[in-house]
Design an enzyme around this catalytic site. Structure first.
Site, short mmCIF file in Angstrom:
data_model
loop_
_atom_site.label_atom_id
_atom_site.label_comp_id
_atom_site.label_asym_id
_atom_site.label_seq_id
_atom_site.Cartn_x
_atom_site.Cartn_y
_atom_site.Cartn_z
N ASP A 1 14.16 5.46 -15.18
CA ASP A 1 14.15 5.05 -16.72
C ASP A 1 14.94 6.06 -17.24
O ASP A 1 15.09 7.04 -16.85
CB ASP A 1 13.22 4.34 -17.18
CG ASP A 1 11.92 5.09 -17.53
OD1 ASP A 1 11.94 6.50 -17.37
OD2 ASP A 1 10.93 4.63 -18.16
N CYS B 1 9.57 7.30 -13.89
CA CYS B 1 9.54 6.73 -15.43
C CYS B 1 8.50 7.81 -16.04
O CYS B 1 8.03 8.58 -15.49
CB CYS B 1 9.17 5.57 -15.46
SG CYS B 1 7.61 4.83 -14.83
N THR C 1 5.28 7.62 -17.19
CA THR C 1 3.86 7.71 -16.34
C THR C 1 4.09 7.54 -14.73
O THR C 1 3.25 7.91 -14.43
CB THR C 1 3.11 7.14 -16.87
OG1 THR C 1 3.08 5.59 -16.66
CG2 THR C 1 2.77 7.12 -18.52
N HIS D 1 -1.55 8.53 4.59
CA HIS D 1 -2.62 7.51 4.73
C HIS D 1 -2.05 6.09 4.28
O HIS D 1 -2.51 5.19 4.70
CB HIS D 1 -3.72 7.77 3.51
CG HIS D 1 -4.52 8.97 4.16
ND1 HIS D 1 -5.66 9.30 3.68
CD2 HIS D 1 -4.38 9.93 5.27
CE1 HIS D 1 -6.08 10.38 4.35
NE2 HIS D 1 -5.30 10.68 5.32
N HIS E 1 -5.57 3.87 9.05
CA HIS E 1 -4.55 3.63 8.11
C HIS E 1 -3.57 2.54 8.28
O HIS E 1 -3.43 1.61 7.61
CB HIS E 1 -4.00 4.84 7.73
CG HIS E 1 -4.88 6.05 7.45
ND1 HIS E 1 -5.66 6.08 6.47
CD2 HIS E 1 -4.80 7.20 8.12
CE1 HIS E 1 -6.23 7.05 6.41
NE2 HIS E 1 -5.81 7.82 7.35
#
Length: 146
Positions: free
Chosen positions: A8, A65, A67, A98, A133
């Site tokens: 963004d 972006c 965060t 993982h 996993h």
């Protein structure tokens, strides 16, 4: 390897630098936008990236972006996507090792571009561990009855 990348407005400058960095390392890079620092809505670029990873037109994706959370939430709405949010190299390694993350998401407002380069390098170099996993990943898309 063909990588898709998007951001963004908060991650735009990082995306430009990282795109050049990845091309310099020999990766083919497909840019899904945005194309400026002008405010925009991250789902507008996240959905096309996710669709391209799902349909195989790109091998893996990278998204940024402010965060990283909005991108990760949007990307993970897609059934075939495992977008992992990483803000350091250890988490970048673990989301691949993982969780077999097929899209790496980073928080542009909380890391430096140099840190982003290192996270990407580790993520791209890391192999999925499989084993227990794999069983866990299989359970992501379908709820298991008790």
């Amino acid at each position: 390897m063909k990588l898709g990348i998007c951001s963004d407005h908060a991650g735009f400058e990082y995306k430009c630098e990282l795109k050049d960095y990845l091309k310099g390392k020999g990766y083919e890079v497909v840019d899904f936008g945005t194309d400026s620092t002008e405010s925009m809505d991250y789902p507008d670029v996240a959905h096309p990236l996710a669709e391209s990873v799902e349909n195989g037109s790109v091998d893996l994706g990278i998204a940024m972006c402010g965060t990283g959370n909005g991108m990760a939430m949007t990307l993970n709405k897609h059934q075939g996507i495992r977008a992992g949010l990483a803000w350091n190299t250890e988490i970048g390694r673990l989301v691949k090792q993982h969780n077999n993350a097929n899209i790496l998401v980073m928080p542009a407002r909380f890391i430096t571009v140099e840190e982003a380069r290192h996270i990407i390098d580790i993520w791209l170099e890391t192999e999925f561990e499989g084993g227990r996993h794999s069983r866990r990943i299989e359970k992501i898309s379908t709820r298991q009855s008790e």
